[in-house]
Each structure stands twice: as structure tokens, then as C-alpha cells.
Write a protein that holds these residues in place. Sequence first.
Motif, short mmCIF file in Angstrom:
data_model
loop_
_atom_site.label_atom_id
_atom_site.label_comp_id
_atom_site.label_asym_id
_atom_site.label_seq_id
_atom_site.Cartn_x
_atom_site.Cartn_y
_atom_site.Cartn_z
N TYR A 1 -24.70 3.45 -93.32
CA TYR A 1 -23.41 3.71 -92.70
C TYR A 1 -22.38 4.16 -93.73
CZ TYR A 1 -25.10 1.73 -88.37
OH TYR A 1 -25.81 1.52 -87.22
N GLN A 2 -21.47 5.01 -93.28
CA GLN A 2 -20.35 5.40 -94.12
C GLN A 2 -19.60 4.15 -94.56
OE1 GLN A 2 -17.62 8.02 -92.14
NE2 GLN A 2 -16.19 8.14 -93.86
N ASP A 3 -19.22 4.10 -95.83
CA ASP A 3 -18.47 2.95 -96.34
C ASP A 3 -17.07 2.93 -95.73
OD1 ASP A 3 -20.52 2.01 -97.94
OD2 ASP A 3 -19.91 3.21 -99.66
N ARG B 1 -41.04 8.95 -94.03
CA ARG B 1 -40.77 9.37 -95.39
C ARG B 1 -39.45 10.14 -95.37
NH1 ARG B 1 -46.61 11.81 -97.48
NH2 ARG B 1 -47.81 9.87 -97.30
N HIS B 2 -38.60 9.82 -96.28
CA HIS B 2 -37.29 10.48 -96.23
C HIS B 2 -36.75 10.69 -97.64
CE1 HIS B 2 -35.47 6.56 -97.16
NE2 HIS B 2 -36.28 6.04 -96.26
N GLY B 3 -35.87 11.65 -97.72
CA GLY B 3 -35.16 11.89 -98.97
C GLY B 3 -33.87 11.09 -98.96
N PRO B 4 -32.74 11.76 -99.10
CA PRO B 4 -31.47 11.05 -99.02
C PRO B 4 -31.31 10.38 -97.65
CG PRO B 4 -31.17 13.25 -99.93
CD PRO B 4 -32.57 13.20 -99.41
N LEU B 5 -30.72 9.20 -97.64
CA LEU B 5 -30.52 8.49 -96.39
C LEU B 5 -29.53 9.24 -95.49
CD1 LEU B 5 -30.14 4.82 -97.74
CD2 LEU B 5 -32.15 5.83 -96.63
N ARG B 6 -29.83 9.28 -94.20
CA ARG B 6 -28.86 9.80 -93.24
C ARG B 6 -27.65 8.86 -93.23
NH1 ARG B 6 -33.47 9.29 -90.63
NH2 ARG B 6 -32.67 7.78 -89.12
N VAL B 7 -26.47 9.42 -93.10
CA VAL B 7 -25.24 8.60 -93.13
C VAL B 7 -24.57 8.66 -91.78
CG1 VAL B 7 -23.02 8.22 -94.23
CG2 VAL B 7 -24.95 9.06 -95.60
N VAL C 1 -14.71 11.72 -88.23
CA VAL C 1 -15.59 12.89 -88.21
C VAL C 1 -14.77 14.18 -88.17
CG1 VAL C 1 -17.45 11.63 -87.08
CG2 VAL C 1 -15.81 12.90 -85.68
N ASP C 2 -15.36 15.26 -88.70
CA ASP C 2 -14.67 16.56 -88.67
C ASP C 2 -15.21 17.43 -87.53
OD1 ASP C 2 -17.15 17.57 -89.56
OD2 ASP C 2 -16.52 17.62 -91.66
N ASP C 3 -14.61 18.59 -87.35
CA ASP C 3 -14.98 19.46 -86.24
C ASP C 3 -16.42 19.96 -86.35
OD1 ASP C 3 -12.48 19.20 -85.15
OD2 ASP C 3 -11.69 21.08 -85.97
N GLU C 4 -16.88 20.23 -87.55
CA GLU C 4 -18.25 20.71 -87.72
C GLU C 4 -19.26 19.68 -87.26
OE1 GLU C 4 -21.24 22.31 -91.29
OE2 GLU C 4 -19.15 21.77 -91.74
N TYR C 5 -19.04 18.43 -87.64
CA TYR C 5 -19.95 17.37 -87.20
C TYR C 5 -19.87 17.22 -85.68
CZ TYR C 5 -21.81 12.80 -86.09
OH TYR C 5 -22.53 11.79 -85.51
N SER D 1 -31.27 15.52 -90.96
CA SER D 1 -30.26 14.67 -91.59
C SER D 1 -29.21 14.17 -90.61
CB SER D 1 -29.55 15.44 -92.72
OG SER D 1 -28.76 16.50 -92.20
N PHE D 2 -29.33 14.58 -89.34
CA PHE D 2 -28.30 14.20 -88.37
C PHE D 2 -28.30 12.69 -88.13
CE2 PHE D 2 -26.95 13.17 -84.07
CZ PHE D 2 -25.66 13.68 -84.10
N ALA D 3 -27.10 12.12 -88.02
CA ALA D 3 -26.93 10.69 -87.74
C ALA D 3 -25.82 10.52 -86.72
CB ALA D 3 -26.61 9.93 -89.02
N ILE D 4 -25.99 9.56 -85.82
CA ILE D 4 -25.00 9.31 -84.78
C ILE D 4 -23.76 8.64 -85.38
CG2 ILE D 4 -26.69 9.18 -82.91
CD1 ILE D 4 -26.52 6.14 -83.10
N PRO D 5 -22.60 8.76 -84.73
CA PRO D 5 -21.39 8.11 -85.24
C PRO D 5 -21.31 6.66 -84.79
CG PRO D 5 -20.85 9.35 -83.28
CD PRO D 5 -22.33 9.59 -83.54
#
Length: 580
Positions: free
Chosen positions: A410-412, A121-127, A134-138, A217-221
Motif C-alpha cells: 500500500y501507498q505510505d 512471480r513478480h518484480g516490483p510490488l504493485r502499489v 490518485v491522478d487522472d491517468e490512474y 502492475s495495476f493495483a486497486i485504490p
Amino acid sequence: MASQASFLSSASSFTTQIISTQKPPHSRHFPKKISCKSNEIDGNNTQQNKSTSGRRDLLISLGGMYGAATSFAVDPRLAIANPIQAPDLSKCSPPEIPEGGTRSNCCPPYNSNIIDFVPPRHGPLRVRPAAHLVDDEYLKKYEKAIQLMRALPEDDPRNFMQQSTIHCSHCDGALPQFDEPTADPLQVHHSWIFFPWHRLYLYFHERILGKLIGDDSFAIPFWNWDTPDGMVMPAFYTNKSSALYNKNRNPEHLPPATIDLDGKQHPGISKYELIEDNLITMYRQMISNGKTARLFMGEPYRAGDAASPGAGALENVPHDTVHDWIGNPANKNSEDMGALYSSARDPIFYGHHANVDRLWSVWTTLGGKRRNFKDNDWLDASFLFYDENAQLVKVKVRDCIDSKNLGYKYQDVENLWLKKRPRPTAASAATNRASKKKAPKVLGEPVFPITLNKPVSVFVKRPKKGRSQKEKEDEEEVLLVKDIVVSRFEFVKFDVYINSPEEEKLRPSASEFAGCFVSLPHKHVHGKKVDLKTNLRLGITDLLEDLKAEDDDSVVVTLVPRSGNGDKVKVGGLDIEFSS
């Protein structure tokens, strides 16, 4: 009437035999005299495995004659075919490692407590983000997750090395097929289960990482190597102080080197020529060579079948070639990424395969007959994975055919290769027919099977010429390179050209370049030094249009060895067929 009575009597006797023996529904358990070879194609372009569909049709028809209660009461499995079943981990044994490889057990921890997979069960899809964006925070979050995974106890199935053994055990002969004692061990490459198995493997890997850092919400690159901005190894994998670092990579291919999706074959060309080659390679593998599920995803693989019946287009290139491009040639088998048994020890493996997984999703949106298999033997194939709670889970292919069912997308990003169909040069078009006329004097006619220790060319007759547009849409013309036999311990690559006057000088951007065969070092017949025997299918409808060869009775097919070990490569023959 007499023949009908004879058939009914025979059928009745056979039905009685099924009931009395109560054997599992594997084709080899039935008398050969009633095994039916089916050449029919199912609803989504899948040829049934020799006797399976015929046997299934016969059993269903017998059920109609005598009733389900009579025919299938003893064993309901007799009414169905044979999907690959989740292996018994307790029967895992040491894998066959190529000579000079790092010895490893490769067996995941065994646990008899197995539950069935339930979609989350999930809310917003992980991206899943593109690695070069990717940025430094990710990045800090990703590095922390891998660091924590590496720090888990060695016997924890979620430990990073334990995660790598899951891949090793499924590709190097460590796991027997479930209830198939005489069959090849389970192999998740070179067949139609390549895409779904790896999707599930990444899914559970990702869920473990998210659990370790407390971020659902974590997703691999994904390493977006099919776009110009992503055609360099992401720099964060090369930081020696990072948990994402791996020393076993080709030092010549670290940033800022541009990747060669065709596999280290074209030194001396400019960066811009290489990028163009890469984009055209992507078009060929996704579009021209991927018009049906069978061409794109690979050959059917059912319980009891010999392993590695044939890889799909994207698995051959660029999946295999990217593996080899990263692996360190200073190591005996180009470990880590260059050999299947060790490839998942490198964190970049997961970024590489995330892009392969993304491209599977993209492929299903490209129209035509680019749709997933509908065959229940594919949909009901099952596997075992440890989830984020270290719980062993049984999951089926049908649970993962839509990534959104697993809670991610996936990110567009723009797929520039969509507009990169190869075009013949003016010189190529002008010399096409002339080269064919001269070919017999230059090439001769080899007798198959051949050893591919030098370029070999042969005329191949086309079953039909001058096809209409509708005929082309209904059926793809396919070049079959059959009964390929290679050493499982070697990296093997050979290119395939059609109507090429200069086969050794062509780059992948040339229209005459039909595709290639690639095999990474691995072994998956435990305890037996048996070579890999497989097939290669290449869609050539677009190629023949480009070369203006649609009205020709035959084509000249040239096979060019590229891996330097052609003495260990044999080819059984060449044919042209049609695939609907």
C-alpha cells in the motif's frame, strides 16, 4: 495401576473403533464420553473449539502409545484438527435474501477443473494508492478496467456481477460447508477468516482488472477513510458517466459529507468534532480493542462449527458502519452497500475493503501481541476463486498472510489515529466513583437474558483488581457480551459504556465508550429462519486506566440500543475475563 490398566484398555478399544469406522475427524463423530473440553490457549491466544484440541491431544497421545502406523494408517486426517475447507461450488443453491431484496442466484459458475494456488512471480510490488490521492491517468485506467469487466459475457466468472456473486454466495447461505451436511452454510464474516478471505477476494479481483487492461502492475485504490483528508467519499465514485458509479448510495452522504465511522449516530456535531471522533474510534478499534489476534480478527471458526462465532474489533467498526453509511436507506435493506448480499455490486466496496485489508497489515506492525494466529486450523483454511484466466484456484490462508507474497503493498500514508487515545474529561473523572455509588438506586439489576429495547445497566464483577503493568501486558482484561441474538434480516447496532453517568449523550471520543456491536442485514442458514447468535469481546484495560477504575471490585456496564429495533436484540449475559 488398576485405573491405568482400565484407561489403556478403554483407549485401545477407542482406537479400534476409530480404525473400523473410518469417519472424518469431526468432533461430533466421536462418542461424547471421550470428547475432551480444552480450556488451554494455543501459542497465539486462540481458544480451541470445545472438543477439537482435546480430541487432537488424545489422538496424538494414542499415537504415542500404539504407533502412527496403527492409529492413523486408515485416515491421516485423524491426526489433525478441522480447518474450514474450500466449498463444493456444484452444491451452491439460491441464497436467503432479506425481505424486499433483489432476487439473485449468487452462485458462481461451476468448474470441476481446480488447481492449487502458486504465489505469483513478480518484480516490483504493485502499489495500491490512496483514493483521494490518485491522478487522472490512474483514474482513466481504473475506470477502463471496470468498464471492461462489466462488458464481459454474463456467464464469464470474471464479469463484474459474477464477481459480486462470489461475495454473496459466501455470506448468505448459498454454499454448504465442505463435507459438513448438518452444519451451517459457509460464512466469511464474524470470525477469524474475515480478513484472509476478503484479502484473497480483492487479490483475484485486482488481477482480473490488470489482465483486462494488459497492465500487470495495476493495483486497486483504497478508500483512506481513517485519515481526515480521506473522510469524504472519493468524488470519482460519484461521476454518473463512469463505470465506478452506483445509484444505490445514501444521497445525504455524497461529497462533501464527512463520514461518521461510528455510523450515523451523532447529528448536529461539527465537522471537526466528527473527525476527532473518527480518529479516536480508529485508535480504540486498532489499539485498545485490538491487543490480541482474537480481539482484533475474530473468534475461531472450524469445520462443522456454527457460523458467526464473533467478529473482531475492526470488522464491527468501522467495517460494518461504513457499509451502512454508504447504503441507500430508501431501499428495504439499504442496498447496495448496506446489505451483505448486495454490497459487492458497488465498486466502492473494493476501495472500502482495500482499506480494511491495509489496516490488517498496519495492525501487525503495532507491537505487543498484535500478531496473526499460528493455529493450523486458521492457516490451512482454504477457499476457491477464479483467477485472471478464468481458472478456478484453491488457495489457503497461509498463502496470503503477507500481502507481499501476493505481489502488492500500500501507498505510505500517515496514520494520525495512532496518537488519539481517548482521555476522560475532568468532569468524567470526578463523577466516576460518585456515579457508581448512585447506580443501584437508578439502574436496578436486570435478569439475563434481556431484550435490549432500552438502555440497560448492570454491575459486573472483576475477577482481579489492581493488576501490575506486567500482568496487563501478559493478559488483556476483556468484557464479554455473550449470547447476543439478533435478526439476520435487520441492521443492528448497540453501544457499550463503562461507568457512564450519561450513557445516551456520550460520543465515541469519551473514555467510557468501550465499543459497540454491529450486524448488517444478511442470512446464512438456507431455508431456516434462524436468528444470528454470536458474542462480542471488548478490551478494557486501557479504558479502566483512563477512568482510574483499576482498583474497583466491579464496573457498571451499560448497553444502549442505537438501531431502533431493540425488540429484536437479546443479550444472554456479561462477564469479565482475561485473554493472553
